[in-house]
Design a protein around this motif. Structure first.
Motif, mmCIF file in Angstrom:
data_model
loop_
_atom_site.group_PDB
_atom_site.id
_atom_site.type_symbol
_atom_site.label_atom_id
_atom_site.label_comp_id
_atom_site.label_asym_id
_atom_site.label_seq_id
_atom_site.Cartn_x
_atom_site.Cartn_y
_atom_site.Cartn_z
ATOM 1 N N GLY A 87 -5.640 28.114 -46.375
ATOM 2 C CA GLY A 87 -4.315 28.695 -46.308
ATOM 3 C C GLY A 87 -3.168 27.806 -46.769
ATOM 4 O O GLY A 87 -2.048 28.275 -46.895
ATOM 5 N N ALA A 92 10.871 24.609 -37.515
ATOM 6 C CA ALA A 92 10.924 26.050 -37.736
ATOM 7 C C ALA A 92 11.169 26.787 -36.421
ATOM 8 O O ALA A 92 11.971 27.719 -36.363
ATOM 9 N N LEU A 93 10.492 26.341 -35.361
ATOM 10 C CA LEU A 93 10.665 26.980 -34.059
ATOM 11 C C LEU A 93 12.101 26.871 -33.594
ATOM 12 O O LEU A 93 12.695 27.838 -33.105
ATOM 13 N N GLU A 104 14.271 29.253 -35.546
ATOM 14 C CA GLU A 104 14.108 30.647 -35.162
ATOM 15 C C GLU A 104 14.624 30.913 -33.749
ATOM 16 O O GLU A 104 15.097 31.992 -33.446
ATOM 17 N N LEU A 137 1.291 31.548 -43.085
ATOM 18 C CA LEU A 137 2.188 31.902 -44.185
ATOM 19 C C LEU A 137 3.581 32.249 -43.660
ATOM 20 O O LEU A 137 3.779 32.469 -42.475
ATOM 21 N N ASN A 186 10.466 30.568 -43.105
ATOM 22 C CA ASN A 186 9.812 29.929 -41.966
ATOM 23 C C ASN A 186 8.464 30.599 -41.695
ATOM 24 O O ASN A 186 8.296 31.781 -41.976
ATOM 25 N N PRO A 187 7.509 29.832 -41.147
ATOM 26 C CA PRO A 187 6.216 30.461 -40.853
ATOM 27 C C PRO A 187 6.373 31.554 -39.810
ATOM 28 O O PRO A 187 7.197 31.442 -38.892
ATOM 29 N N SER A 222 4.592 32.316 -37.487
ATOM 30 C CA SER A 222 4.176 31.905 -36.143
ATOM 31 C C SER A 222 5.350 31.403 -35.315
ATOM 32 O O SER A 222 5.251 31.292 -34.100
#
Lengths: 352, 508
Positions: free
Chosen positions: A288, A345-346, A349, B350, B395-396, B398
């Motif tokens: 991936g 990223a967390l 978000e 992804l 952003n992923p 997840s």
């Protein structure tokens, strides 16, 4: 308020800077390796040496590009080294003997035809790998381990283990230009480097700008979800093994042309170098994730490292140890990067 | 028949929700204590507290009148409490005997496993459960029903004084259920206190001695079984005044968009989906209700083409679906939102963008070339329409919350411009706010003329959203209702059909 907000922002900025550094780590490693040898090894930075080095690197880079696709799709291809050997022998046989149908005459081929036939052989072996993995559900590791042995044995059978010498070709058949693949220059660069540039650009284009490439990532990331999203998983896997076989066939052609000979043991353990280059370039073994550009840089790090150490006169035993340590270090840093990236990223978000 | 274990004022708080609100629960020894309630009512949480898996936030547990504290499952096991979880906790690669004695191996001198003794004891346990399972068979080779028997045998092997069975019959055949009931009877006579959780209300009426009903973390009914009937249970489960959120808009339905005829899916020893036929009109929301293992998800999977060997005929807009592959079905206007978002819905590694466009890359490509700018435009458009809250589409996926992940899956399905949308438990694992938004999206889509077929285990959700209701049990359709004629009691009764019929025979 502002005095509280400022440190928070600077922390985020330093995290981001660290992340960029980590992402470019293979490239930074390459620059460091170059800089080190430029001082430590005389003549390292000479144009002649750089060209020779890139020719070495190119061989591994071809295999690593094919390997990258296979690994991204969640598989592994151990058979590439053997395909290199077998394809070299096929090329040698075609130049020396042509195809003898037992009718008292034989079919001879020119260089272009030989190249096409050899490439077809590589793709066909890749198709066998793909068939084993997709239709017969053999684990990729085992399926390609099997073809590794079969191809190596077949290469030995071609000549009873002997070398095909003097692959100069025959002007009468138009195969004398075969030597140019390994020895020719275009605009000062060896033909094999031009071929690498072409293959790398095509592979990078497939990976980033075609649905096919996106599907390769999706299949490696989560096969079930990809299948339920309408991705034809079987065909995607078929493609990656065939592409890997094609890359190996190109290497077989280049090596037999460079050496003007074909030896059945050529390419032994090449698959391990290819895997190392892919991993060094940031390809995830669990699928991936990975980039063609990263893989090429990874191949250069490995190649430059070993050539530079040779020039410094370091023993080949130490070279092997150093190569192993570099690979382990690369993966450890990769883990750190993944963790940091997920955290950033967390946070982003959570703030959204 | 005295309470051997009691919970007094037990509360359990998770971040964001309160799963148990000051419950008082009596577990009677030498009796079957049945526990009912809707999904999320707190049954499993309460059992986890008793089994030591979770600890109470406040309140206490008493055993034989003395307060006890379980620091973990091992601690509870030492107090004689055994539990069979709803999800199987077995190792498929190990043998039946190895599974049963895992963590408590019979050894010689503490090192060498006495396999002969383990095999002997396993054989005795299996014989008590009237099964014919070889102790050396790997558990992965057994049918799910047999695996559940092994799980029960594992608890029996621990000589539990209190045995908790969380939906033990969901995967058992009628004959196996009978055997289990005999074993339960046997244990009850030996003075073991049994807690029995099930959605199959008929079963509860048959074997229960005491019943406790939970709703929203509170106990809404607790009494001996005498005089209890189905309507009483349903009333306690759902409440007298069920919340009635009326449909926000009434729009006329269009022509039929989807028809399934005699869809069948064989599975070892029977049919997972047994000749299911139904129709769906444009603008209609059809709710598919049933118990776990009733074949609802499998039916949706047949429609999307995950099981190429499934039988039956499917039509979209009156045209038969010829393609067997998922890609072909999607191209013909069917889209699925799977139940298991993590494993079937998303490629976690992804990005949000790559996930959303995965099913419809053809629309942003010319030949082999993919137009990344067009892709971003389309994704941005769907992110706005579905009000997905994201910082960046790169952003992923997840990194998103459950509700936003679900919206990404919905976006992926809608991007293929489906005529029929299949949604499997669309509200599972997402918070209340996101739930409301998902429901609103479903209504909007229906109003735009999409046919929606959704699977749910939540009665309230079923009643609130569906225009029509189809109930499945044991792979078969056992009830069809118009929303205005449907009552919870009828629906629950229909969902238990096919289990009760067989289960009752020997008792009569």
């Amino acid at each position: 308020m502002s005095d509280i907000a400022t440190p928070a922002r600077s922390v985020a900025q330093s995290t981001r800077a660290l992340l960029i550094l980590l992402k470019a780590r293979t490239f930074i490693a390459l620059i460091l390796v170059f800089a080190f040898f430029a001082f430590a090894a005389p003549n390292f930075m000479s144009a002649a040496n750089l060209v020779i080095m890139s020719k070495h690197v190119a061989l591994n880079a071809f295999l690593a590009i094919g390997m990258t696709f296979v690994i991204i799709s969640g598989g592994i291809d151990l058979s590439v080294g053997s395909i290199v050997g077998l394809c070299g022998m096929v090329a040698g046989w075609l130049i020396l003997h042509g195809i003898d149908l037992g009718l008292g005459w034989s079919i001879q081929f020119n260089t272009v035809e030989i190249c096409l036939i050899v490439m077809a052989v590589g793709v066909a072996i890749g198709a066998v790998n793909g068939f084993l993995v997709t239709r017969l559900n053999v684990a990729p590791f085992i399926a390609t381990l099997g073809t590794l042995y079969v191809c190596r044995g077949a290469a030995m059978l071609f000549s009873d283990g002997r070398t095909f010498p003097n692959l100069g070709g025959n002007p009468d058949y138009g195969s004398d230009s075969f030597r140019l693949i390994g020895a020719g220059d275009v605009l000062g660069l060896p033909v094999s480097i031009w071929m690498l540039i072409a293959v790398a650009l095509i592979a990078a284009y497939i990976a980033r700008r075609t649905p096919l490439g996106r599907y390769i990532y999706a299949v490696g990331g989560n096969e079930r979800a990809a299948a339920l999203s309408g991705v034809r998983v079987g065909w995607i896997k078929m493609f990656v093994y065939m592409f890997s076989g094609l890359c190996a066939a190109l290497v077989g052609l280049i090596i037999s042309s460079q050496l003007v000979a074909a030896h059945p043991a050529t390419g032994q353990s090449f698959e391990l170098n290819a895997i190392a280059a892919a991993v060094l370039g940031g390809t995830s073994m669990s699928g991936g994730r990975g980039r063609i550009g990263g893989t090429i840089v990874g191949a250069f790090v490995i190649g430059v490292l070993s050539d530079g150490l040779v020039m410094m006169g370091v023993s080949s035993f130490w070279q092997t140890v150093i190569k192993g340590l570099v690979i382990i270090a690369a993966v450890v840093v990769d883990q750190a990067q993944q963790k940091l990236q997920a955290r950033v990223a967390l946070q982003a978000e959570a703030g959204a | 028949m005295s309470p051997g274990l009691q919970i007094r004022g037990g509360s359990k708080v998770y971040p964001g929700t309160q799963a148990l609100k000051s419950v008082d629960f009596d577990l009677h020894m030498g009796a079957v204590n049945v526990l009912v309630g809707e999904n999320g009512a707190g049954k499993s949480t309460m059992m986890k507290v008793i089994a030591g898996v979770e600890q109470l936030t406040s309140g206490e547990i008493l055993m034989d009148g003395r307060p006890v504290h379980f620091s973990g499952p091992d601690d509870a096991r030492r107090h004689g409490i055994g539990i069979v979880f709803q999800e199987l906790n077995l190792f498929p690669n190990l043998s039946v005997a190895e599974n049963i004695f895992l963590g408590r191996e019979r050894t010689r001198a503490g090192i060498d496993i006495d396999t002969a003794a383990q095999r002997r004891e396993t054989r005795a346990l299996i014989a008590r459960l009237e099964q014919d399972i070889d102790p050396d068979t790997p558990v992965g080779d057994l049918r799910v029903g047999q695996q559940q028997i092994v799980e029960i045998a594992r608890s029996l092997a621990q000589d539990a004084r209190i045995l908790i069975l969380d939906e033990p019959t969901s995967a058992l055949s009628a004959a196996e259920v009978e055997i289990l009931f005999r074993v339960i009877d046997d244990l009850r006579r030996q003075g073991v206190g049994i807690v029995y959780i099930s959605h199959r209300l008929e079963e509860l009426l048959r074997i229960g001695d005491h019943i406790t009903v939970l709703r929203d973390g509170r106990i809404t009914g607790a009494r001996p079984m005498e005089g209890v009937d189905l309507p009483w249970i349903v009333r306690s489960m759902i409440g007298e005044a069920s919340k009635d959120y009326a449909k926000s808009d009434d729009h006329p339905f269009g022509p039929e968009v989807f028809r399934a005829e005699d869809v069948c899916l064989p599975r070892p020893g029977g049919m997972a989906v047994d000749h299911v036929s139904l129709t769906l009109r444009a603008g209609e929301i059809l709710g598919l209700y049933g118990l776990m293992g009733a074949g609802r998800s499998e039916f949706l999977e047949c429609v999307i083409g995950r099981h190429p060997h499934a039988g039956g005929r499917l039509f979209v807009d009156g045209r038969p679906l010829r393609h067997r592959s998922v890609a072909g079905r999607i191209a013909q206007g069917i889209a699925l939102i799977p139940e298991d978002r993590k494993n079937d819905g998303l490629v976690q590694i992804l990005s949000i963008r790559e996930n959303m466009s995965l099913s419809s890359l053809g629309a942003v490509s010319t030949g082999l070339h993919m137009d990344l700018a067009a892709e971003r435009r389309v994704v941005r458009d769907f992110v706005r329409r579905l009000t997905v809250k994201i910082a960046s589409m790169e952003n992923p996926v997840s990194s998103l919350s459950g509700g936003n992940q679900q919206k990404v899956v919905i976006g992926k399905a809608l991007m293929t411009r489906p005529r029929v949308l299949l949604m499997d438990e669309p509200s599972r694992g997402i918070d209340i706010g996101a739930k409301a938004e998902v429901f609103r999206t479903m209504r909007d889509l229906a109003a735009q003329g999409l046919g929606i077929l959704f699977v749910t285990s939540d009665l309230e959700e079923l009643m609130a959203l569906s225009d029509r209701i189809v109930v499945m049990s044991n792979g078969r359709v056992t009830g069809r209702f118009e929303r205005r004629d449907a009552t919870e009691t009828d629906i629950v009764a229909a969902s238990a059909k096919g289990h009760a019929v067989h289960a009752r025979e020997p008792a009569a």
